[in-house]
Write an enzyme that holds these catalytic residues in place. Structure first.
Site, short mmCIF file in Angstrom:
data_model
loop_
_atom_site.label_atom_id
_atom_site.label_comp_id
_atom_site.label_asym_id
_atom_site.label_seq_id
_atom_site.Cartn_x
_atom_site.Cartn_y
_atom_site.Cartn_z
N GLY A 1 -3.52 -2.44 -10.15
CA GLY A 1 -2.95 -1.15 -9.80
C GLY A 1 -3.21 -0.11 -10.88
N ASP B 1 0.08 -13.62 -3.49
CA ASP B 1 1.27 -12.85 -3.13
C ASP B 1 2.48 -13.54 -3.74
OD1 ASP B 1 3.37 -11.51 -1.95
OD2 ASP B 1 2.29 -11.20 -0.06
N PHE C 1 4.15 -5.75 -13.19
CA PHE C 1 4.01 -4.48 -12.47
C PHE C 1 4.17 -4.65 -10.96
CE2 PHE C 1 1.27 -3.83 -16.25
CZ PHE C 1 1.82 -2.66 -16.75
N LYS D 1 6.04 0.88 -4.41
CA LYS D 1 6.54 1.96 -5.26
C LYS D 1 6.70 3.32 -4.58
CE LYS D 1 1.99 3.29 -6.89
NZ LYS D 1 1.14 3.69 -7.99
N SER E 1 11.76 2.26 -14.38
CA SER E 1 11.53 3.66 -14.01
C SER E 1 12.71 4.53 -14.39
CB SER E 1 11.31 3.72 -12.49
OG SER E 1 11.40 5.04 -12.02
N TYR F 1 13.69 1.96 -3.27
CA TYR F 1 12.75 1.70 -4.37
C TYR F 1 13.47 1.77 -5.71
CZ TYR F 1 9.69 2.89 -8.21
OH TYR F 1 9.12 2.93 -9.46
N LYS G 1 14.55 -1.25 -8.86
CA LYS G 1 14.36 -1.20 -10.32
C LYS G 1 15.68 -1.49 -11.04
CE LYS G 1 9.97 -0.44 -10.38
NZ LYS G 1 9.08 -1.55 -10.77
#
Length: 337
Positions: free
Chosen positions: A11, A59, A82, A86, A126, A151, A155
């Site tokens: 990513g 996965d 990661f 998102k 985040s 989302y 986090k």
């Protein structure tokens, strides 16, 4: 060479971190399920570092496959995680998809690490956990707020799960890195942000509009209580961000951590408005951008920028690249696509 697992390593942030890890002498193995990346990114990493990292298309929602992977790779000494969906808007429409992917995959990785004698774990978190903070700039001591989206909630939940594990297992050490807004691309233009479908982030939408792939950029609201009326964010160059991951990992590997669970903000410490980002792009690219002001978007906080004192002093890390540097690198990357 110490072997590091990077989940979601193909990513945007993951691939730049793989480059910095390899440049620092680490051996890297990547897990990615290619849901939001392509295997071609490996070619870019190899072109920059002259090293092709090991890669497994896996996965992490598959518990048995995750178990099998860790049995096969018992020499992994650290993990940078990661792998997660998102997109804020998509998470509102499909919350269960986000909880299943972002929470289950984290738990399955941690279950395997919990079996090891010693584990070192870096979590991609985040600034969304702060919501609309009460004051600027935001320090790590600012209270986390109820999440604005599933989302953001994944986090918050992720951090809580990791912290609980560090309390139950003294040999498990972790750092959560709370990013502000990563932008830009590697200076080689070999890797960069490559959104699949319509970009959900400001900078790729800007570059795609300038390149003629999008007709017009919408600026959501110009009546916020900010100097120019547009929202303010802390935009950090992805290469600076990637380097912070390597420093955080080395901190754990060298037993320099003060506690078994540490949190650091990663940003520049400076807020830039949407219009300032557009002006920066126009300045470095010599392009006039086609944009229009439209109504505000639900869920957008007015401003968010980091107090980076803790990362600067404790980690010894500081963002070095400017907004103009980031916008120019993003534009050069767009022109290769």
């Amino acid at each position: 060479m110490s072997k590091i697992l990077v989940t979601g390593g193909l990513g945007f942030i993951g691939s730049h971190t793989v480059v910095e890890l390899q440049n620092a002498g680490f051996k890297v193995i990547i897990i990615d399920n290619l849901s939001n990346a392509t295997e071609n990114v490996l070619n870019g990493i190899t072109a920059i570092t002259s090293i092709t990292p090991e890669f497994e298309n896996l996965d992490l929602k598959n518990k048995e496959q995750t178990k099998t992977f860790f049995k096969k790779h018992q020499d992994i000494v650290g993990v940078i995680h990661f792998a997660a969906y998102k997109a804020v808007g998509e998470s509102v429409k499909s919350p269960l998809t986000y909880y299943e992917n972002n929470v289950n995959s984290l738990v399955y990785v941690l279950q395997e690490l919990n079996k090891k004698a010693v584990s070192h774990f870096i979590f991609s978190s985040s600034c969304t956990v702060y919501g609309q903070a009460d004051s600027m700039p935001i320090t790590e001591l600012a209270p986390t707020k109820p999440a604005e989206s599933p989302y953001g909630n994944t986090k918050k939940i992720g951090e809580a799960i990791i912290e609980d594990l560090t309390k139950s297992n003294a040999n498990f050490k972790a750092i959560a890195l709370r990013y502000f807004n990563p932008i830009g691309a590697h200076q080689s233009s070999k890797i960069g942000e490559l959104p699949i479908g319509v970009p959900l982030n400001l900078v790729p939408y800007i570059t795609q509009t300038a390149a003629g792939k999008r007709e017009q950029l919408s600026v959501f609201g110009d009546n916020y209580p900010t100097p120019d009326g547009t929202c303010i964010r802390d935009y950090i160059h992805v290469v600076d961000l990637a380097k912070a991951h390597v420093i955080a990992l080395q901190r754990l590997l060298e037993n320099k951590n003060d506690t078994n669970f540490e949190i650091f903000n990663l940003g520049t410490g400076k807020g830039s408005s949407v219009l300032e980002v557009i002006q920066s792009f126009e300045r470095v690219s010599n392009q006039k951008l086609n944009y229009k002001i439209v109504d505000r978007r639900d869920g957008d906080v007015v401003e968010a920028y980091a107090n980076t004192t803790k990362a600067n002093t404790v980690l010894g890390w500081k963002a070095k690249l400017s907004l103009d540097d980031a916008m120019l690198s993003a534009w050069k990357w767009e022109q290769t696509l």
